[in-house]
Write a protein that holds these residues in place. Structure first.
Motif, PDB file in Angstrom:
ATOM      1  N   ILE A  32       0.838  -1.201   0.000  1.00  0.00           N
ATOM      2  CA  ILE A  32       0.000   0.000   0.000  1.00  0.00           C
ATOM      3  C   ILE A  32       0.868   1.243   0.000  1.00  0.00           C
ATOM      4  O   ILE A  32       0.575   2.232  -0.683  1.00  0.00           O
ATOM      5  N   ASP A  60       3.898   1.436  -1.279  1.00  0.00           N
ATOM      6  CA  ASP A  60       4.461   1.433  -2.635  1.00  0.00           C
ATOM      7  C   ASP A  60       5.606   2.439  -2.815  1.00  0.00           C
ATOM      8  O   ASP A  60       5.558   3.322  -3.676  1.00  0.00           O
ATOM      9  N   ALA A  93       2.104   3.204  -8.415  1.00  0.00           N
ATOM     10  CA  ALA A  93       1.402   2.587  -7.282  1.00  0.00           C
ATOM     11  C   ALA A  93       0.639   1.336  -7.709  1.00  0.00           C
ATOM     12  O   ALA A  93      -0.482   1.093  -7.267  1.00  0.00           O
ATOM     13  N   ARG A 136      -0.412  -1.235  -4.879  1.00  0.00           N
ATOM     14  CA  ARG A 136      -1.593  -0.727  -4.162  1.00  0.00           C
ATOM     15  C   ARG A 136      -2.847  -0.910  -4.998  1.00  0.00           C
ATOM     16  O   ARG A 136      -3.895  -1.339  -4.499  1.00  0.00           O
ATOM     17  N   TRP A 182      -6.443   6.379  -2.076  1.00  0.00           N
ATOM     18  CA  TRP A 182      -5.633   6.144  -0.880  1.00  0.00           C
ATOM     19  C   TRP A 182      -4.642   7.278  -0.724  1.00  0.00           C
ATOM     20  O   TRP A 182      -3.930   7.579  -1.676  1.00  0.00           O
TER      21      TRP A 182
END
Length: 539
Positions: free
Chosen positions: A168, A170, A178, A181, A233
């Motif tokens: 996550i 990354d 990413a 993720r 995120w």
């Protein structure tokens, strides 16, 4: 008719209400434009519930599973396996991040995929490097492990749930898209497999098998928490600071981010943003994504920090071209002194204690990023404060209970843009007030000296102001008294004494007396009441 108990309210009688020109007035932050659904409506967390997010984080991250009890062998290139409980912990961590991001958190382990991932993890661990297309040069090479490597997230140096958190995050220049993720948070995924090799005797490694067949990868989009279908995120809503990383991402099915831009705002200020990756979308990108970082952003704030994100100019087969949401980075609890501060401000500005519901509301707002000055400005610009001002004008000048129609009239004057200074001068200059002080210019002016300058008149001054009253009327003279340099300096001293329990320093006295030339008593009151000194004194 000076009443010491109403000192602060009388000192604030020159402020502007309604159509205020005060530069210090900052409205309370509006709610996020993206609604966060209740957890009951989907298999995800309600990230608008701070306590629920914290409880969930503590439950997930509160204990360590340690190194896996691996049954394989490095020397014999036996991939082996790990205990079911360990593999469950890996899948639980995957589902926690998915539930926070608002995608279905029902990932289950596929044992067959885990067996393949185990072979991949052993190859990476023994060779000490990562590849999604390993060849025969890799130690413990198998074709099964090689095929799994091409459909998996790969981590060297971590195993189990810690590896999921690493995916996550990354980090690294080679992970600017990413992608690790993105695959963990892929909305249509339903199954994953995990392979883990402990650090004893070599590199710790994890292989998370994430890419299933195309019918799943490109399957029907499930219901997501965010109405507009995005996956971000850090997520919208409350997010623990421990899982807010340098890279931020925003994914949206069928989107094209080639020309998209992102704005990140904290406390009303746009922060510099570095965009690292924009997916162009298309059939080869099952869930397009945009990635950026904000170098100056504090990801470990002392208290909760709201961050507003706007992604604009999104194209493709999407419902909108612009998306705005708010991430609140969870910091520490508010100090206990904030309760005393909230209540003291109610007493000082509204003449009463805060109710239980008002305390709860302002605790939540201050936790969500509203500043102390936001809070104070809301009080002094409220309807209740307007009523208090009018009612106390009656008592301070006329010494009587206000009549309902009079209160309604003067409130409407204030709300239509009239300054309190102008309204106050009409009270101080009214025939009722003049008659109440003896009915002569000399008696009335002597009272004004005492009320607004805290001293008796000198003979020359009294003679001058009697002539002014005869020529210009009592209202104009009352306004001049209220806005005289002597009155303004007295009001500055009074506000410092009332709110901080001390007098002003010489520089502060001169500065604020100048500010009060425009009748800006509220600017000083808000400044003092939102200071650390007032907070500490209240507590």
């Amino acid at each position: 008719m000076f009443h010491p108990s109403t000192l602060l309210r009388r000192l604030l009688l020159t402020s502007v209400v309604a159509a205020s020109s005060l530069a210090v007035v900052v409205p309370v932050a509006a709610p996020s434009t993206t609604s966060v659904a209740s957890a009951a409506t989907g298999n995800w967390l309600n990230t608008s519930d701070r306590a629920a997010v914290i409880a969930s984080y503590n439950a997930e991250f509160g204990s360590s599973v340690g190194d896996p009890a691996w049954t394989g062998s490095r020397s014999s290139c036996v991939a082996g396996t790990t205990p079911q409980a360990y593999r469950d912990a890996v899948i639980d961590r995957v589902n926690w991040f998915r539930s926070m991001a608002g995608v279905p958190a029902g990932i289950t382990e596929n044992a067959a995929l885990s067996a393949k991932a185990q072979e991949s993890a052993l190859m990476m661990s023994e060779t000490g490097r990562l590849s999604h297309s390993p060849d025969g040069s890799f130690d413990c090479y198998t074709s099964v492990g090689a095929a799994a490597s091409g459909k998996s997230n790969l981590y060297l140096g971590r195993t189990g749930p810690d590896a999921i958190t690493g995916y996550i995050r990354d980090p690294g220049s080679n992970n600017s898209s990413a992608g690790h993720r993105n695959w963990i948070l892929h909305p249509t995924s339903t199954q994953m497999g995990t392979g883990d090799i402990p650090s004893a005797g070599g590199w710790a490694s994890n292989t998370l098998y994430v890419i299933q067949d195309s019918s799943i990868v490109f399957g029907s989009q499930p219901t997501l928490r965010e109405d507009s279908g995005f996956v971000a995120w850090p997520a919208a809503g409350y997010v623990p600071s421990e899982v807010v990383f340098d890279r931020w991402s925003f994914g949206l099915r069928n989107a094209n981010f080639s020309a998209a831009s992102v704005t990140v705002t904290v406390a009303g200020q746009n922060l510099p943003v570095n965009v690292e990756y924009r997916s162009g979308g298309g059939s080869g990108a099952p869930f397009p994504i945009m990635v950026w970082n904000v170098p100056s952003l504090d990801t470990t704030p002392a208290y909760d920090s709201p961050v507003t994100v706007t992604v604009s100019n999104v194209s493709g087969s999407v419902a909108a071209s612009s998306f705005t949401y708010e991430t609140i980075i969870i910091g520490d609890e508010l100090p206990a002194t904030y309760d005393a501060f909230i209540n003291q401000a109610y007493v000082d500005f509204l003449g009463r204690s805060a109710s239980t519901s008002e305390m709860d509301i302002w605790r939540a707002r201050l936790h969500s990023g509203s500043s102390r000055q936001d809070f104070v400005n809301t009080l002094v610009n409220s309807d209740e404060w307007t009523s208090v001002v009018v009612e106390n004008l009656y008592w301070d000048t006329l010494g009587r209970e206000p009549d309902a129609s009079g209160v309604a009239y003067w409130r409407s004057q204030l709300r239509s843009g009239s300054t309190v200074a102008n309204v106050a001068s009409q009270f101080y200059g009214s025939s009722e007030y003049v008659q109440g002080e003896g009915g002569t210019w000399a008696a009335w002016l002597t009272d004004l000296y005492g009320e607004l300058m805290n001293r008796n008149p000198d003979s020359g001054g009294l003679t001058y102001w009697i002539s002014q009253a005869e020529q210009r009327g009592s209202g104009a003279v009352a306004f001049d008294f209220y806005q005289s340099n002597e009155s303004r300096r007295a009001r500055v001293r009074g506000l410092y004494l009332q709110l901080l329990g001390r007098g002003p320093d010489p520089e502060g006295l001169s500065y604020w007396a100048g500010v009060l030339t425009s009748g800006d008593d509220l600017a000083l009151a808000a400044y003092l009441a939102s200071s650390e000194e007032y907070l500490n004194r209240a507590g």
